[in-house]
Design an enzyme around this catalytic site. Structure first.
Site, PDB file in Angstrom:
ATOM      1  N   ILE A 616       0.822  -1.217   0.000  1.00  0.00           N
ATOM      2  CA  ILE A 616       0.000   0.000   0.000  1.00  0.00           C
ATOM      3  C   ILE A 616       0.851   1.260   0.000  1.00  0.00           C
ATOM      4  O   ILE A 616       0.317   2.366  -0.036  1.00  0.00           O
ATOM      5  CB  ILE A 616      -0.956   0.012   1.213  1.00  0.00           C
ATOM      6  N   GLY A 617       2.180   1.117   0.053  1.00  0.00           N
ATOM      7  CA  GLY A 617       3.019   2.300   0.035  1.00  0.00           C
ATOM      8  C   GLY A 617       4.489   1.928   0.156  1.00  0.00           C
ATOM      9  O   GLY A 617       4.849   0.771   0.342  1.00  0.00           O
ATOM     10  N   GLU A 620      10.533   5.168   3.995  1.00  0.00           N
ATOM     11  CA  GLU A 620      11.963   5.462   3.884  1.00  0.00           C
ATOM     12  C   GLU A 620      12.798   4.195   3.958  1.00  0.00           C
ATOM     13  O   GLU A 620      13.816   4.061   3.281  1.00  0.00           O
ATOM     14  CB  GLU A 620      12.373   6.427   4.998  1.00  0.00           C
ATOM     15  N   GLY A 622      11.580   0.867   3.555  1.00  0.00           N
ATOM     16  CA  GLY A 622      11.121  -0.274   2.765  1.00  0.00           C
ATOM     17  C   GLY A 622       9.645  -0.152   2.438  1.00  0.00           C
ATOM     18  O   GLY A 622       9.025   0.913   2.592  1.00  0.00           O
ATOM     19  N   VAL A 624       5.516  -0.821   2.577  1.00  0.00           N
ATOM     20  CA  VAL A 624       4.476  -0.900   3.595  1.00  0.00           C
ATOM     21  C   VAL A 624       3.355  -1.769   3.032  1.00  0.00           C
ATOM     22  O   VAL A 624       2.882  -1.540   1.915  1.00  0.00           O
ATOM     23  CB  VAL A 624       3.933   0.490   3.971  1.00  0.00           C
ATOM     24  N   ASP A 735       7.547  16.843  12.642  1.00  0.00           N
ATOM     25  CA  ASP A 735       7.159  16.649  11.232  1.00  0.00           C
ATOM     26  C   ASP A 735       5.652  16.479  11.109  1.00  0.00           C
ATOM     27  O   ASP A 735       5.154  15.601  10.424  1.00  0.00           O
ATOM     28  CB  ASP A 735       7.883  15.441  10.637  1.00  0.00           C
TER      29      ASP A 735
END
Length: 973
Positions: A616-617, A620, A622, A624, A735
Site C-alpha cells: 500500500i506504500g 523510507e 522499505g 508498507v 514533522d
C-alpha cells in the site's frame, strides 16, 4: 376358338398398360413378371386351361384361359407353383385380373355356360411337385365379374382377396372353371409392410401389415427417451398413432433424423429436443459437443443459475450512503445508490450492519436498535433505523449481495458514521425538586432524549407565584435563560406555591415546546430554623475539605518545581506555567543498547501470526503492506506492516526500530497504535493498526468540497487532541503534516510517522538542509528553521499548516513557491490566506498558531478547548473568512495581468489545479480567456463541473481574473 383368340388379344393390350405400374407391397408371386415357363399345372391336361405366350415390346407374357361352354359338366383346374410364405406374413392378398365372356354373346347356344369361377388355396410345409389332389384345397371364394365382355369391347375385372391366417411354410393357389369363358390375365400374391422409418428421432423396423399392429422402436444414436418408443402399423402398411419422442443428449442437437454434437462456441446443457445455444455473455468459447460454457475469470454463476444464464461479477460496494434524521424519536434514514457493478442480476439485495462507537473502539449496536423493514435481504436502497440514542455515534455498513457474492473476494462495503442530528431540541419531560428553603427552590429536569456530547442546549425557565382566590396576575412571570438543566431560584416568599415550566433552546436558537407546569412550595420559616444547624455543619465540613485540597495541590506543585530546578530548570519557557505530567516520553537513543528500548516499550510478535496481503506504500526504510494479524483475544485483525528493505546496515535497522520504541510509549485514540514488532527474524517488521482511508492529504484531495465544514473541524479536533497528548508526554513531533496523519474507516484522524521526522531527499515535498539535518520547510516554524529550536510551540506552528491543508482539501501549502521563497515570505510577515469557505474562527486560530513569537502561540490544550467550543456552537462556523482568489490560487498574481498573462485556457486550468476539465471546456467551445471571463455560474455547471469544491475554485478564479484585468480590454496572445 375365335372367341378365345379375341379374348387373348384384348388381354395382351391391357397387360401392357399395367406393366408400367409400380407397387410398394412385398410380392410373393407376380404372374406378369415371370420371364419363363410358369410351370402351373392344369387338370385335365388337355381340353382345359390353356397357356398363351405373347411378346409385347420385347417382353414375354403368359396368360391362361378356358372357354368350353359347349360341353357339359366341366371341371377344369389350374394350380400355381409352390409359393413360400415369409415370416410374419400371416395373411396375404391375391389380386386377380381377369375377363369373363357374357354367355348371351353366344346367342344362347349353350345352356351350361357360366360367368363365374372358383378360387382355392392349399397350405403345406413342402413343395409337393406335380402331386395334385383336389381334396387338399380349401375354397376361398367364387369369383364373379363386375362386368362381362360383350361384342368386341373387352372389359377387364380386378378382384383382390385376402387369404389367411396362414401358418405353414408355403401354399398353392388353384382356380376351378365349371363352364365359363374366362381369361386370367394376372395373378399377383403379396403382403403389405410398414417400411422402416425414423420419426421423432425414433427408428422403427420394417413391419408386416397384419391388421393394426403395435411396433416398438429405438432412439437414434446420441438420443434417449423416458419410455420405449411405440407406433402402430395398419393393414394398409401405414404408420399411425402417437409416437414417444426421443431427445438428443446434452451436447447434441437434432439435425434431420440424427443427433449431431454442438459446434464450437455453442452448448446444450441437458437432454431435450432443443437446438444448441450460443455461449452466453462473460463465458469462454466452448469446444464441440459442450454441455456448458465456463465463466471467464472474475465472473461466476450461482448454484441456482441455469447454465443458459450469463456469468456475472459480484456486486461492487453501494454508493452515496447518506444518513438523514427523520424525527425526534430516535429514527434515522439510511439511503444509498446501487453499485456501479450489479452483474445485471435480479437477486441483488442489501444488508446493513450497525455499530456504536466511542473514541477507542466500536461494538455491535444494542438489541433495542431495529430496522424497518429489516437489516438484511433489502430490495430497496433505503432503510429506517429506529430507537437510536442521540448521544452516541453509530457506524453503519451497507453491503450489496447477489447469488455470486460468495465467489468473489471480500465483499466491498460502504460505511458512514452518523449521529442523530435533530432540527428541533428535545422536550422537558419532568421537573424535579432537589432542595428547598423558605426563600429558595433548587430544581432540575430531565429531557426526552440525551443530546450528543458535542451539542449543548440552553433552557428558558418561566415561573410565577401561584394565584390566590382564583385570580391571576399575568405580570408576575419571571424568565431565566440557563446553560444547564438545573437552577437555584432565590428571593422567594416563604411557605408559598410557585408554578414552573421549562422549554429547551437549541444551539441554533430554535425554541422547543414548553413543559407542563409544575407546582413547588417554599418551606416555612420554622423549618428553616430547624435546618440551620445542619446546614452550618455541612458548610463547615465542605470548607475544611477545600482547604485540605488546596494545601495538597500547593505541596505537590512545589515538590515538582524543586525537582525541575535540580535538573537544571524547564527545557523551554513554553512549559513554565504548566504542570508536567507524571508519565513522560523517554528518548530510545538514551539507551546505550537500542535493543533494550525495544524490549522495554514494544511487544514482540510471532512472525507466523503475520500475513502480508498487498503493498500500500513505500516508506523510507522499505515497503508498507496491508496485512492481517492473528490474535488470541481479538481473532484476525487488519494491520499495516512496515518492512526493512534488504541490504540494510545495522544503523538503518536501529533507526527503523527506534520509531517502534517511540510509538510503543504512546496510547491515545488519536495516535497511531503500535501492535508490535518482529525483530527475531531475518526481515524486521513494525506492525501498526490499519487505517483504511490512508493519508489525510490524499483523502481530502479525493473529496474536494464533499466534506462539510463541521466534520472538517471535528477532524482537526482529533489531531489537536493527539498532539496535546504528545505535548503532555514532553514529546516534540517535528514533522506534523497532513501527509503524516492517517484516517480510518470511521474518519478518525491519528497522528503517525515518529521516525525522527526524516524526509527523503527526492521527496516531492522538498527539504531545507542545515548542518543538523533535514527540515520540511513548509510546515516548520521559523525559529526551528533558523536555530533548530524544536518545541511543542513549533509543533503548534505545524498544526496551523495542517489546519490550512484540511480546510483547503489537501492543497499544497504555499503552492508552487520554492523553499527559499517560502522562508523569505514568512520572514517578511506573509501568512497563508484563508482557504475558500474557511470559517473565520478557524482561520483566526491558524493565524494565532503562526505568531512569530512562539511564547504567544496557543498551546495544544488551548487549541482543543477552542475547537470544542466551535463544535458545541456550530453557528460559530457560519461566518466565512475573506477569500482573495488572486492570493489563494496563484502567487503573486492569478492571471498575470502584470504582463505575464495566461496564453491559453489549459494553462489557466493548470494554474488552479483543474486540468482534468480541459476536454470539457474544449467541448463546450470555451477556447479563449475572453470566453472564460464571460462564464456564469450556471455555465460552469453545464460544462460538466459537478463537485461543489471544483465549482467554487473555478468561479473564484474567474472572479480574480476579472478584478485584475478589469482595466484591460484585450488579452495578449
Amino acid at each position: 376358338m375365335e372367341h378365345r383368340r379375341l379374348h387373348l388379344l384384348v388381354f395382351l393390350f391391357v397387360n401392357a398398360i399395367f406393366v408400367s405400374l409400380q407397387s410398394r407391397e412385398e410380392v410373393l408371386l407376380d404372374m406378369r413378371s415371370s420371364g419363363g415357363e410358369l410351370g402351373w399345372l392344369t387338370l385335365p391336361y388337355e381340353n382345359g386351361w390353356e397357356i398363351v405366350q405373347t411378346v409385347v415390346n420385347g417382353s414375354l407374357f403368359y396368360t391362361y384361359s378356358v372357354c368350353n361352354i359347349d360341353a357339359v359338366d366341366q371341371d377344369n383346374w389350374l394350380r400355381t407353383t409352390f409359393i413360400q410364405r415369409r415370416p410374419g406374413a400371416t395373411r396375404v392378398s391375391v389380386e386377380l385380373r381377369f375377363t369373363v365372356r357374357d354367355c348371351n354373346s353366344f346367342g344362347g347356344a349353350s345352356v351350361s355356360c357360366k360367368e363365374t369361377f372358383n378360387f382355392f388355396i392349399y397350405e403345406t410345409d413342402a413343395d409337393v411337385g406335380t402331386n395334385f389332389r383336389k381334396g387338399q384345397f380349401r375354397k376361398v371364394a367364387t369369383i364373379a365379374p363386375d362386368e362381362v365382355t360383350r361384342d368386341q369391347v373387352v372389359l377387364v375385372n380386378t378382384e383382390t382377396k385376402t387369404v389367411g391366417p396362414l401358418s405353414r411354410k408355403g401354399f398353392y393357389l388353384a382356380f376351378q372353371d365349371m363352364g365359363a369363358c374366362v381369361g386370367i390375365l394376372s395373378v399377383r400374391v403379396y403382403y403389405k409392410t410398414c417400411p422402416s422409418t425414423v420419426q421423432s428421432l425414433a427408428a422403427f423396423p420394417e413391419t408386416v401389415a397384419n391388421g393394426l399392429r403395435e411396433v416398438e422402436g429405438a432412439c437414434v444414436e446420441n438420443a434417449m427417451s423416458q419410455s420405449t418408443p411405440r407406433i402402430f402399423c395398419t393393414a394398409e402398411g401405414e404408420w399411425v398413432g402417437p409416437v414417444v419422442h426421443c431427445e438428443c443428449f446434452a451436447g447434441y442437437e437434432p439435425v434431420g433424423d440424427l443427433c449431431q454434437e454442438c459446434k464450437p462456441g455453442y452448448f446444450k446443457p441437458s437432454v431435450s429436443p432443443e437446438l444448441c445455444l450460443v455461449c452466453p455473455d462473460n463465458t469462454r468459447p466452448s469446444a464441440a459437443g459442450a454441455t456448458s460454457c465456463e465463466c471467464e475469470d472474475g465472473f461466476f454463476r450461482s448454484p441456482s443459475d441455469p447454465p443458459t444464464s450469463p456469468c456475472s461479477a459480484p456486486p461492487s460496494a453501494p454508493r452515496d450512503l447518506i444518513a438523514t434524521t427523520l424525527s425526534t424519536d430516535g429514527r434515522l434514514q439510511l439511503s444509498w445508490s446501487s453499485p456501479l457493478v450489479t452483474g445485471d442480476r435480479a437477486d441483488l439485495t442489501y444488508s446493513v450492519l450497525c455499530e456504536q462507537c466511542d473514541r477507542a473502539s466500536c461494538s455491535p449496536c444494542s438489541e433495542k436498535v431495529h430496522f424497518e423493514p429489516g437489516p438484511a435481504d433489502l430490495q430497496d436502497t433505503e432503510v429506517i433505523v429506529c430507537d437510536l440514542d442521540s448521544h452516541l455515534n453509530y457506524t453503519f455498513t451497507v453491503e450489496a449481495h447477489s447469488g455470486v457474492s460468495q465467489y468473489g473476494a471480500a465483499r466491498p462495503a460502504t460505511s458512514i458514521t452518523a449521529a442523530l442530528d435533530y432540527t428541533d431540541p428535545p422536550k422537558v419531560t419532568l421537573i424535579h425538586l432537589d432542595d428547598r428553603s423558605p426563600t429558595s427552590l433548587t430544581l432540575s429536569w430531565t429531557l426526552s432524549r440525551r443530546p450528543p456530547a458535542h451539542i449543548s442546549h440552553r433552557y428558558e425557565l418561566m415561573y410565577r407565584r401561584k394565584d390566590g382566590d382564583g385570580e391571576r396576575d399575568v405580570t408576575t412571570y419571571t424568565v431565566l435563560i440557563l446553560d444547564k438543566n438545573s437552577v437555584h431560584v432565590n428571593d422567594l416568599t416563604p411557605d408559598t406555591a410557585y408554578l414552573f415550566r421549562v422549554q429547551v433552546l437549541s444551539s441554533q436558537g430554535n425554541p422547543g415546546s414548553y413543559s407542563a407546569e409544575y407546582e413547588f412550595h417554599t418551606s416555612p420559616r420554622a423549618e428553616s430554623r430547624v435546618q440551620s444547624p445542619s446546614t452550618m455543619v455541612m458548610g463547615a465540613v465542605a470548607g475544611v475539605a477545600v482547604v485540605l485540597l488546596v494545601v495538597v495541590a500547593v505541596l505537590l506543585l512545589r515538590k515538582r518545581r524543586l525537582r525541575a530546578h535540580r535538573r537544571g530548570g524547564s527545557e523551554d519557557p513554553y512549559f513554565s506555567d504548566q504542570l508536567k505530567p507524571i508519565k513522560t516520553y523517554v528518548d530510545p537513543h538514551m539507551y546505550e543498547d537500542p535493543n533494550i528500548a525495544i524490549q522495554k516499550f514494544v511487544t514482540e510478535i510471532d512472525p507466523n501470526a503475520i500475513s502480508k496481503q498487498k503493498v500500500i506504500g513505500v516508506g523510507e526504510f522499505g515497503e508498507v503492506f496491508r496485512g492481517a494479524m492473528k490474535s488470541p483475544a481479538r481473532g484476525e485483525v487488519a494491520v499495516a506492516i512496515k518492512t526493512l528493505k534488504p541490504g540494510y546496515s545495522e544503523k538503518q535497522r536501529q533507526d527503523f526500530l527506534s520509531e517502534a520504541s517511540i510509538m510503543g510509549q504512546f496510547s491515545h485514540p488519536n495516535i497511531i497504535r503500535l501492535e508490535g514488532v518482529v525483530t527475531k527474524f531475518k526481515h524486521a517488521m513494525i506492525v501498526t493498526e490499519y487505517m483504511e482511508n490512508g493519508a489525510l492529504d490524499i483523502y481530502l484531495k479525493d473529496r474536494d468540497g464533499e466534506i462539510p465544514t463541521y466534520q472538517l473541524a471535528g477532524m482537526l479536533r482529533g489531531i489537536a487532541a493527539g498532539m496535546k497528548y504528545l505535548s503532555d508526554m514532553n514529546y516534540v513531533h517535528r514533522d506534523l503534516a497532513a501527509r503524516n496523519v492517517l484516517v480510518n474507516s470511521d474518519l478518525e484522524c491519528k497522528v503517525s510517522d515518529f521516525g525522527l521526522s526524516r524526509v527523503l531527499e527526492d521527496d516531492a515535498e522538498g527539504t531545507y538542509t542545515t548542518r543538523g539535518g533535514k527540515i520540511p520547510i513548509r510546515w516548520t516554524a521559523p525559529e526551528a528553521i533558523a536555530y533548530r529550536k524544536f518545541t511543542s510551540a513549533s509543533d503548534v506552528w505545524s498544526f496551523g499548516i495542517v489546519m490550512w491543508e484540511v480546510m483547503a482539501f489537501g492543497e499544497r501549502p504555499y503552492w508552487d513557491m520554492s523553499n527559499h521563497e517560502v522562508m523569505k515570505a514568512i520572514n517578511e510577515a506573509f501568512r497563508l490566506p484563508a482557504p475558500m469557505d474557511c470559517p473565520s474562527a478557524i482561520y483566526q486560530l491558524m493565524l494565532q498558531c503562526w505568531l512569530h513569537d512562539r511564547s504567544k502561540r496557543p498551546c495544544f490544550t488551548d487549541i482543543v478547548n477552542m475547537l470544542d467550543k466551535l463544535l458545541q456552537s456550530p453557528e460559530s462556523l457560519s461566518t466565512i473568512a475573506d477569500f482573495d482568489p488572486r492570493v489563494s490560487i496563484r502567487l503573486p498574481s492569478t492571471s498575470g495581468c502584470d504582463g505575464t498573462m495566461f496564453r491559453s485556457v489549459p494553462e489557466w486550468l493548470e494554474s488552479i489545479k483543474m486540468s482534468q476539465y480541459n476536454e470539457s471546456f474544449a467541448r463546450a467551445g470555451v477556447s479563449t480567456m475572453e470566453d472564460v471571463l464571460a462564464l456564469r455560474h450556471e455555465d460552469i455547471r453545464n460544462i460538466g463541473v459537478r463537485l461543489p469544491g471544483h465549482m467554487k475554485r473555478i468561479a473564484y478564479s474567474i472572479l480574480g481574473l476579472k478584478d485584475e484585468c478589469s482595466s484591460l480590454s484585450v488579452f495578449a496572445v
